[in-house]
Design a protein around this motif. Structure first.
Motif, PDB file in Angstrom:
ATOM      1  N   LEU A  47       0.834  -1.194   0.000  1.00  0.00           N
ATOM      2  CA  LEU A  47       0.000   0.000   0.000  1.00  0.00           C
ATOM      3  C   LEU A  47       0.878   1.256   0.000  1.00  0.00           C
ATOM      4  CD1 LEU A  47      -2.710   1.488   0.230  1.00  0.00           C
ATOM      5  CD2 LEU A  47      -2.526   1.219   2.710  1.00  0.00           C
ATOM      6  N   MET A  48       1.934   1.274   0.803  1.00  0.00           N
ATOM      7  CA  MET A  48       2.818   2.444   0.869  1.00  0.00           C
ATOM      8  C   MET A  48       3.470   2.699  -0.482  1.00  0.00           C
ATOM      9  SD  MET A  48       3.378   4.559   3.271  1.00  0.00           S
ATOM     10  CE  MET A  48       4.114   6.128   2.957  1.00  0.00           C
ATOM     11  N   ARG A  49       3.896   1.638  -1.182  1.00  0.00           N
ATOM     12  CA  ARG A  49       4.486   1.817  -2.513  1.00  0.00           C
ATOM     13  C   ARG A  49       3.480   2.439  -3.478  1.00  0.00           C
ATOM     14  NH1 ARG A  49       6.848  -3.084  -1.170  1.00  0.00           N
ATOM     15  NH2 ARG A  49       5.313  -4.285  -2.344  1.00  0.00           N
ATOM     16  N   ILE A  50       2.230   1.985  -3.417  1.00  0.00           N
ATOM     17  CA  ILE A  50       1.179   2.544  -4.275  1.00  0.00           C
ATOM     18  C   ILE A  50       0.955   4.021  -3.936  1.00  0.00           C
ATOM     19  CG2 ILE A  50      -1.307   2.480  -4.774  1.00  0.00           C
ATOM     20  CD1 ILE A  50      -1.101  -0.615  -4.376  1.00  0.00           C
ATOM     21  N   MET A  51       0.878   4.326  -2.651  1.00  0.00           N
ATOM     22  CA  MET A  51       0.640   5.705  -2.217  1.00  0.00           C
ATOM     23  C   MET A  51       1.785   6.620  -2.666  1.00  0.00           C
ATOM     24  SD  MET A  51      -1.165   5.009   1.543  1.00  0.00           S
ATOM     25  CE  MET A  51      -0.031   6.037   2.369  1.00  0.00           C
ATOM     26  N   LEU A  52       3.033   6.166  -2.494  1.00  0.00           N
ATOM     27  CA  LEU A  52       4.174   6.988  -2.879  1.00  0.00           C
ATOM     28  C   LEU A  52       4.265   7.149  -4.392  1.00  0.00           C
ATOM     29  CD1 LEU A  52       6.856   5.842  -0.294  1.00  0.00           C
ATOM     30  CD2 LEU A  52       5.499   7.950  -0.299  1.00  0.00           C
ATOM     31  N   ASP A  53       3.821   6.130  -5.139  1.00  0.00           N
ATOM     32  CA  ASP A  53       3.783   6.244  -6.593  1.00  0.00           C
ATOM     33  C   ASP A  53       2.754   7.295  -7.019  1.00  0.00           C
ATOM     34  OD1 ASP A  53       4.629   5.398  -9.262  1.00  0.00           O
ATOM     35  OD2 ASP A  53       2.592   4.569  -9.432  1.00  0.00           O
ATOM     36  N   LEU A  54       1.594   7.297  -6.369  1.00  0.00           N
ATOM     37  CA  LEU A  54       0.582   8.322  -6.659  1.00  0.00           C
ATOM     38  C   LEU A  54       1.114   9.710  -6.326  1.00  0.00           C
ATOM     39  CD1 LEU A  54      -2.624   6.526  -5.347  1.00  0.00           C
ATOM     40  CD2 LEU A  54      -2.096   7.103  -7.731  1.00  0.00           C
ATOM     41  N   GLU A  55       1.814   9.825  -5.204  1.00  0.00           N
ATOM     42  CA  GLU A  55       2.404  11.098  -4.820  1.00  0.00           C
ATOM     43  C   GLU A  55       3.415  11.558  -5.872  1.00  0.00           C
ATOM     44  OE1 GLU A  55       3.810  12.180  -0.627  1.00  0.00           O
ATOM     45  OE2 GLU A  55       5.653  11.587  -1.677  1.00  0.00           O
ATOM     46  N   LYS A  56       4.247  10.635  -6.331  1.00  0.00           N
ATOM     47  CA  LYS A  56       5.250  10.956  -7.352  1.00  0.00           C
ATOM     48  C   LYS A  56       4.582  11.456  -8.625  1.00  0.00           C
ATOM     49  CE  LYS A  56       9.009   8.924 -10.005  1.00  0.00           C
ATOM     50  NZ  LYS A  56       9.568   7.676 -10.488  1.00  0.00           N
ATOM     51  N   GLN A  57       3.476  10.823  -9.018  1.00  0.00           N
ATOM     52  CA  GLN A  57       2.741  11.265 -10.198  1.00  0.00           C
ATOM     53  C   GLN A  57       2.233  12.699 -10.019  1.00  0.00           C
ATOM     54  OE1 GLN A  57      -0.294   8.440 -11.477  1.00  0.00           O
ATOM     55  NE2 GLN A  57       0.995   6.756 -10.780  1.00  0.00           N
ATOM     56  N   GLY A  58       1.748  13.016  -8.828  1.00  0.00           N
ATOM     57  CA  GLY A  58       1.283  14.368  -8.548  1.00  0.00           C
ATOM     58  C   GLY A  58       2.407  15.379  -8.598  1.00  0.00           C
ATOM     59  N   LEU A  59       3.557  15.028  -8.024  1.00  0.00           N
ATOM     60  CA  LEU A  59       4.723  15.916  -8.058  1.00  0.00           C
ATOM     61  C   LEU A  59       5.173  16.155  -9.503  1.00  0.00           C
ATOM     62  CD1 LEU A  59       6.670  14.423  -5.049  1.00  0.00           C
ATOM     63  CD2 LEU A  59       6.037  16.817  -5.262  1.00  0.00           C
ATOM     64  N   GLU A  60       5.213  15.096 -10.300  1.00  0.00           N
ATOM     65  CA  GLU A  60       5.633  15.224 -11.700  1.00  0.00           C
ATOM     66  C   GLU A  60       4.633  16.061 -12.499  1.00  0.00           C
ATOM     67  OE1 GLU A  60       6.096  11.128 -12.841  1.00  0.00           O
ATOM     68  OE2 GLU A  60       8.109  10.990 -11.942  1.00  0.00           O
ATOM     69  N   ALA A  61       3.343  15.865 -12.260  1.00  0.00           N
ATOM     70  CA  ALA A  61       2.326  16.640 -12.979  1.00  0.00           C
ATOM     71  C   ALA A  61       2.453  18.124 -12.657  1.00  0.00           C
ATOM     72  CB  ALA A  61       0.932  16.123 -12.625  1.00  0.00           C
ATOM     73  N   MET A  62       2.691  18.449 -11.383  1.00  0.00           N
ATOM     74  CA  MET A  62       2.831  19.856 -11.006  1.00  0.00           C
ATOM     75  C   MET A  62       4.115  20.441 -11.539  1.00  0.00           C
ATOM     76  SD  MET A  62       0.078  20.763  -9.568  1.00  0.00           S
ATOM     77  CE  MET A  62      -0.817  19.587 -10.569  1.00  0.00           C
ATOM     78  N   GLU A  63       5.164  19.643 -11.586  1.00  0.00           N
ATOM     79  CA  GLU A  63       6.435  20.105 -12.158  1.00  0.00           C
ATOM     80  C   GLU A  63       6.256  20.420 -13.634  1.00  0.00           C
ATOM     81  OE1 GLU A  63      10.220  21.451 -12.098  1.00  0.00           O
ATOM     82  OE2 GLU A  63       9.126  20.746 -10.354  1.00  0.00           O
ATOM     83  N   ASP A  64       5.482  19.598 -14.337  1.00  0.00           N
ATOM     84  CA  ASP A  64       5.176  19.867 -15.750  1.00  0.00           C
ATOM     85  C   ASP A  64       4.428  21.186 -15.901  1.00  0.00           C
ATOM     86  OD1 ASP A  64       6.411  17.533 -16.535  1.00  0.00           O
ATOM     87  OD2 ASP A  64       4.554  16.408 -16.824  1.00  0.00           O
ATOM     88  N   ILE A  65       3.486  21.446 -15.004  1.00  0.00           N
ATOM     89  CA  ILE A  65       2.739  22.708 -15.047  1.00  0.00           C
ATOM     90  C   ILE A  65       3.673  23.895 -14.852  1.00  0.00           C
ATOM     91  CG2 ILE A  65       1.067  24.127 -13.761  1.00  0.00           C
ATOM     92  CD1 ILE A  65      -0.594  21.562 -13.408  1.00  0.00           C
ATOM     93  N   LEU A  66       4.602  23.757 -13.914  1.00  0.00           N
ATOM     94  CA  LEU A  66       5.502  24.874 -13.605  1.00  0.00           C
ATOM     95  C   LEU A  66       6.564  25.092 -14.680  1.00  0.00           C
ATOM     96  CD1 LEU A  66       5.947  24.381  -9.761  1.00  0.00           C
ATOM     97  CD2 LEU A  66       4.571  26.104 -10.945  1.00  0.00           C
ATOM     98  N   THR A  67       6.880  24.047 -15.448  1.00  0.00           N
ATOM     99  CA  THR A  67       7.890  24.208 -16.496  1.00  0.00           C
ATOM    100  C   THR A  67       7.222  24.431 -17.832  1.00  0.00           C
ATOM    101  OG1 THR A  67       8.068  21.805 -16.778  1.00  0.00           O
ATOM    102  CG2 THR A  67       9.655  22.880 -15.321  1.00  0.00           C
TER     103      THR A  67
END
Length: 144
Positions: free
Chosen positions: A124-144
């Motif tokens: 479950l923690m791996r799934i949660m951290l993967d979802l978090e990583k996707q959110g971080l990457e999506a926001m980084e794309d928005i900012l760049t």
């Protein structure tokens, strides 16, 4: 992280139990953790990452950008008791209602799983951290 303080670096700091920044939920209960990215260029949006749950080492940081007419998410709103709220009744605070929102309840379930079933908890923690990583990457794309 000199010269490269990222949202992920700050999330890592908030999760660092050894430094004493992240305290165990049993000894000191917080309501949430937040990391904010405030770009120097005002044409870019500020991005805020909230846990909405107590322990950042067992929580997912979820991205949020404040906009006009933001749509409230029911799963992170504490229940409303209207006129029956103990804070409004006289005498006040004679009872303690359950104000946990759905996300908080899910956090409690996940925490229990992490503590009582190591294999399922780690999955479950791996799934949660993967979802978090996707959110971080999506926001980084928005900012760049």
């Amino acid at each position: 992280h000199i010269g490269d303080v990222s949202a992920q670096a700050m999330i890592d700091v908030l999760r660092d139990k050894d430094s004493g920044v992240c305290v165990d939920s049993e000894s000191f209960l917080t309501t949430a953790s937040i990391v904010s990215v405030l770009p120097q260029d005002s044409s870019f949006p500020c991005v805020h990452y909230f846990t909405g749950t107590p322990d950042p080492s067992r929580s997912v940081f979820k991205p949020f950008i404040f906009v006009d007419d933001v749509k409230l998410v029911p799963k992170v709103q504490s229940p409303s008791f209207g006129n029956d709220d103990p804070a409004k009744k006289i005498p006040r605070f004679q009872e303690k209602p359950d104000r946990r929102h759905e996300l908080y309840k899910a956090h409690e379930w996940a925490r229990s799983l992490l503590e009582n079933d190591q294999d399922k908890g780690q999955k479950l923690m791996r799934i949660m951290l993967d979802l978090e990583k996707q959110g971080l990457e999506a926001m980084e794309d928005i900012l760049t």
